[in-house]
Write a protein that holds these residues in place. Sequence first.
Motif, short mmCIF file in Angstrom:
data_model
loop_
_atom_site.label_atom_id
_atom_site.label_comp_id
_atom_site.label_asym_id
_atom_site.label_seq_id
_atom_site.Cartn_x
_atom_site.Cartn_y
_atom_site.Cartn_z
N TYR A 5 1.22 -1.43 -0.37
CA TYR A 5 -0.08 -0.05 -0.28
C TYR A 5 0.85 1.45 -0.54
O TYR A 5 2.34 1.28 0.73
N GLU A 6 0.14 2.45 -0.13
CA GLU A 6 1.28 3.29 -0.43
C GLU A 6 0.18 4.74 0.67
O GLU A 6 -1.12 5.18 0.77
N LEU A 7 1.16 5.66 1.52
CA LEU A 7 1.04 6.44 2.63
C LEU A 7 1.52 7.97 1.89
O LEU A 7 3.14 7.97 1.02
N LYS A 8 1.10 8.45 1.56
CA LYS A 8 1.62 10.50 1.45
C LYS A 8 1.91 10.94 3.08
O LYS A 8 1.91 10.68 3.99
N ALA A 9 3.25 11.28 2.88
CA ALA A 9 3.68 12.05 3.63
C ALA A 9 4.83 12.84 3.39
O ALA A 9 5.09 14.18 2.06
N GLU A 10 4.97 14.50 4.67
CA GLU A 10 5.40 15.19 4.99
C GLU A 10 6.56 15.17 5.32
O GLU A 10 6.99 14.53 6.39
N VAL A 11 7.96 15.54 5.41
CA VAL A 11 9.00 16.35 5.98
C VAL A 11 8.51 16.71 7.68
O VAL A 11 8.95 17.77 7.66
N VAL A 32 10.26 8.25 11.45
CA VAL A 32 11.13 8.33 11.14
C VAL A 32 10.96 6.90 9.75
O VAL A 32 10.86 5.85 10.05
N ILE A 33 11.60 6.53 8.98
CA ILE A 33 12.28 6.87 8.65
C ILE A 33 13.48 5.76 8.08
O ILE A 33 14.24 7.14 8.07
N TYR A 34 14.26 4.62 8.46
CA TYR A 34 16.04 4.62 8.71
C TYR A 34 16.06 3.23 8.21
O TYR A 34 15.20 2.43 7.32
N GLY A 35 17.57 2.94 8.38
CA GLY A 35 18.10 2.25 7.53
C GLY A 35 18.81 1.94 6.41
O GLY A 35 18.37 3.70 5.45
N ASP A 36 18.91 1.03 5.77
CA ASP A 36 19.79 1.67 4.49
C ASP A 36 21.06 1.89 4.74
O ASP A 36 21.54 2.74 3.38
N ALA A 69 6.69 14.15 -0.18
CA ALA A 69 6.70 15.17 -1.15
C ALA A 69 7.53 14.88 -2.64
O ALA A 69 8.27 15.41 -3.04
N GLY A 70 7.32 13.71 -3.07
CA GLY A 70 7.22 13.30 -4.53
C GLY A 70 7.99 12.21 -3.95
O GLY A 70 8.24 11.31 -5.55
N LYS A 71 9.18 12.19 -3.62
CA LYS A 71 9.93 10.66 -3.48
C LYS A 71 9.64 9.70 -2.95
O LYS A 71 9.56 9.66 -1.66
N LYS A 72 8.97 8.54 -3.17
CA LYS A 72 9.40 6.97 -2.95
C LYS A 72 10.38 6.21 -1.85
O LYS A 72 11.16 5.87 -3.39
N VAL A 73 9.82 5.78 -1.39
CA VAL A 73 10.74 4.88 0.09
C VAL A 73 10.27 4.27 -0.13
O VAL A 73 9.10 3.78 0.41
#
Length: 220
Positions: A5-11, A32-36, A69-73
């Motif tokens: 699934y996809e979620l939209k987020a802002e920094v 928070v997104i971490y790792g890699d 913000a348009g960048k998919k992770v």
Amino acid sequence: MSETYELKAEVRERSGKGAARAVRREGKVPAVIYGDKKPAMPIALNYKDVNLKLHAGGFLTTVATIDVAGKKVRVIPKDFQLDPVRDFLLHVDFLRISKGATLTLELPVHFTNEEESAGLTRGGVLNIVRHTVEVQVPADAIPESLVANLAGLDIGDSIHISNIDLPEGVTPTITDRDFTIATIAAPAALVSEEEEAEEAEAEEEEAEETEGEEGEESKE
């Protein structure tokens, strides 16, 4: 395989408890997104969207895409915090997933064909030892669950990890033993009957021994 699934987020520009409280007042969830091998990225997500995914099931075993913000992770949720009183979602940790990655996850165990188990139809009880099993699995092929087949099992039988057909690429993290997933236990009534029978047999043997001893004494 679990559906992504996809979620939209802002920094989030600020971090800390005060900033997190401000995010929640806006109807969002701090995360928070971490790792890699990349820097941690504080983000804010729509509370309603995340809460729906959390309660839909399989939250910690489903790969997601977060549009920041348009960048998919590509990520997978690794942990979340709930308010202990209100059960309110407070924070989510997401792990970045690189191409070809292998993940360590807890997969739920589902049991099938209960009606085809002789032990259960005779009143036996399914004693679940492990509701989940920790496994290593390809990030692009995560199964929704592991399936344990109860067909043909009788009272006293056990299901071990070797009895489960693991999907391709899935391996348990415990490799030094054939650990137990569940057992078919005897019903309490049957256990009581067996105990009573054993007690009666023991009393009968004791009575016979006593009679034998008294007979020998009378001969003397």
